[in-house]
Write a protein that holds these residues in place. Structure first.
Motif, PDB file in Angstrom:
ATOM      1  N   ILE A  11      -8.838  -3.549  -5.021  1.00 62.63           N
ATOM      2  CA  ILE A  11      -7.770  -2.923  -5.601  1.00 62.63           C
ATOM      3  C   ILE A  11      -7.670  -1.755  -5.102  1.00 62.63           C
ATOM      4  O   ILE A  11      -6.793  -1.050  -4.522  1.00 62.63           O
ATOM      5  CB  ILE A  11      -7.870  -2.768  -7.050  1.00 62.63           C
ATOM      6  CG1 ILE A  11      -7.666  -4.268  -7.684  1.00 62.63           C
ATOM      7  CG2 ILE A  11      -6.858  -1.756  -7.473  1.00 62.63           C
ATOM      8  CD1 ILE A  11      -7.777  -4.257  -9.126  1.00 62.63           C
ATOM      9  N   ALA A  12      -8.663  -0.748  -4.830  1.00 61.01           N
ATOM     10  CA  ALA A  12      -8.810   0.379  -4.628  1.00 61.01           C
ATOM     11  C   ALA A  12      -8.700   0.427  -2.902  1.00 61.01           C
ATOM     12  O   ALA A  12      -7.838   1.437  -2.428  1.00 61.01           O
ATOM     13  CB  ALA A  12     -10.314   0.964  -4.470  1.00 61.01           C
ATOM     14  N   LYS A  13      -9.117  -0.396  -2.032  1.00 56.97           N
ATOM     15  CA  LYS A  13      -8.711  -0.518  -0.633  1.00 56.97           C
ATOM     16  C   LYS A  13      -7.020  -0.579  -0.493  1.00 56.97           C
ATOM     17  O   LYS A  13      -6.471   0.269   0.251  1.00 56.97           O
ATOM     18  CB  LYS A  13      -9.337  -1.901  -0.021  1.00 56.97           C
ATOM     19  CG  LYS A  13      -8.927  -2.163   1.300  1.00 56.97           C
ATOM     20  CD  LYS A  13      -9.910  -3.172   1.628  1.00 56.97           C
ATOM     21  CE  LYS A  13      -9.445  -3.743   3.439  1.00 56.97           C
ATOM     22  NZ  LYS A  13      -8.128  -4.484   3.418  1.00 56.97           N
ATOM     23  N   MET A  14      -6.703  -1.662  -1.184  1.00 54.97           N
ATOM     24  CA  MET A  14      -4.857  -1.794  -1.261  1.00 54.97           C
ATOM     25  C   MET A  14      -4.297  -0.753  -1.600  1.00 54.97           C
ATOM     26  O   MET A  14      -3.155  -0.218  -1.120  1.00 54.97           O
ATOM     27  CB  MET A  14      -4.646  -3.024  -1.935  1.00 54.97           C
ATOM     28  CG  MET A  14      -5.164  -4.297  -1.354  1.00 54.97           C
ATOM     29  SD  MET A  14      -4.423  -5.767  -2.190  1.00 54.97           S
ATOM     30  CE  MET A  14      -5.380  -5.761  -3.587  1.00 54.97           C
ATOM     31  N   ARG A  15      -4.722   0.189  -2.832  1.00 55.97           N
ATOM     32  CA  ARG A  15      -4.022   1.415  -3.232  1.00 55.97           C
ATOM     33  C   ARG A  15      -4.071   2.575  -2.201  1.00 55.97           C
ATOM     34  O   ARG A  15      -3.223   3.260  -1.866  1.00 55.97           O
ATOM     35  CB  ARG A  15      -4.903   1.857  -4.435  1.00 55.97           C
ATOM     36  CG  ARG A  15      -4.316   3.276  -4.755  1.00 55.97           C
ATOM     37  CD  ARG A  15      -4.990   3.906  -6.091  1.00 55.97           C
ATOM     38  NE  ARG A  15      -6.223   3.983  -5.804  1.00 55.97           N
ATOM     39  CZ  ARG A  15      -6.804   5.010  -5.102  1.00 55.97           C
ATOM     40  NH1 ARG A  15      -6.279   5.965  -4.563  1.00 55.97           N
ATOM     41  NH2 ARG A  15      -8.308   5.057  -5.034  1.00 55.97           N
TER      42      ARG A  15
END
Length: 289
Positions: A11-15
């Motif tokens: 999730i952090a990567k995609m954000r």
């Protein structure tokens, strides 16, 4: 179970790939930025109602967010179909439910659990208890108690209602005695603890209270201690003394000293103030001189 750390990193990567801050993402989803932060640290997961929003923001599938881990296909189906309809037409195993339970809404978790509860062993329920309603936990606990006895409830107790805990504890006490309550005692109500303790004291004496004493009320402890002192003497208080008030200990010790002298205080000496003992000794010497 889902690997929350891996999903959080995903999730952090995609954000970051979308160029959003945690605050911007939180505003888009109507949650706090702390919630987003907890997701990304792997401490919690987005519940099932938030997954479609995440998928839309990141322009990916729900399976991609969940990294195609076990249970992701079931979650995808639950998002897009009526839960009841899905359960009628599909087999959901205990293992499947274990994987998806952390992100289901409470009512969904209850519905799935209700559908497959006959397949559960008490060991399965322990891991799933945080995700299921208290009513269903109580139902399973009562069934386990009838079939396996009170020891089976020691891991479920933190999730049971006070009413169910006291009900099972009282029944176990009536059939198995006070010893059977040692694992459930920290979760029982004060009223139930004192009730069982008083009954046990009347039948088996003060020795039987050693396991429940840390959980009894001061009133019940001192009531039993005074009665035991009157009938059995000061020696009978050695197991209960650590839990008695200093006032009650001194009262019993004073009576014992007046009747039997300084040697009678040996069982309670570790719990008496040295100054009090010296005062009694001086008073006794003065009376005899």
């Amino acid at each position: 179970m889902f690997d929350m750390v891996k999903i959080g990193r995903n999730i952090a990567k995609m954000r970051k790939e979308k160029g959003m801050t945690q605050m911007e993402m939180a505003d888009k989803m109507g949650v706090s930025y702390q919630a987003v932060s907890n997701w990304e640290r792997g401490e919690t997961m987005p519940d099932i109602s938030k997954l479609p929003e995440l998928a839309e923001i990141f322009e990916v599938s729900i399976d991609h967010i969940l990294e195609n881990q076990k249970g992701s296909s079931i979650v995808h189906t639950f998002v897009h179909h009526n839960t009841s309809e899905f359960l009628k037409n599909n087999e959901v195993t205990v293992e499947d439910f274990s994987a998806i339970a952390p992100i289901l809404k409470a009512e969904q978790a209850d519905e799935v659990f209700e559908h497959i509860k006959t397949k559960f062993k008490i060991q399965d329920m322990i891991a799933l208890a945080p995700f299921v309603s208290t009513e269903l936990i109580d139902e399973c606990a009562r069934t386990a108690f009838v079939g396996e006895g009170i020891d089976e409830l020691k891991h479920l107790a933190p999730f049971m209602s006070d009413e169910a805990i006291d009900e099972c504890a009282r029944k176990s006490f009536e059939t198995e005695g006070i010893e059977s309550l040692k694992h459930l005692a920290p979760f029982m109500s004060d009223e139930a603890i004192d009730e069982c303790a008083r009954k046990s004291f009347e039948v088996e004496g003060i020795e039987s209270l050693k396991h429940l004493a840390p959980f009894m009320s001061d009133e019940a402890i001192e009531e039993c201690a005074r009665k035991s002192f009157e009938t059995e003497g000061i020696e009978s208080l050695k197991h209960l003394a650590p839990f008695m008030s200093s006032e009650a200990i001194e009262e019993c010790a004073r009576n014992a000293f007046e009747a039997g002298g300084i040697h009678s205080l040996r069982p309670l000496a570790p719990f008496l103030n040295q100054g009090v003992i010296e005062k009694w000794i001086r008073a006794g010497i003065e009376q005899t001189s």
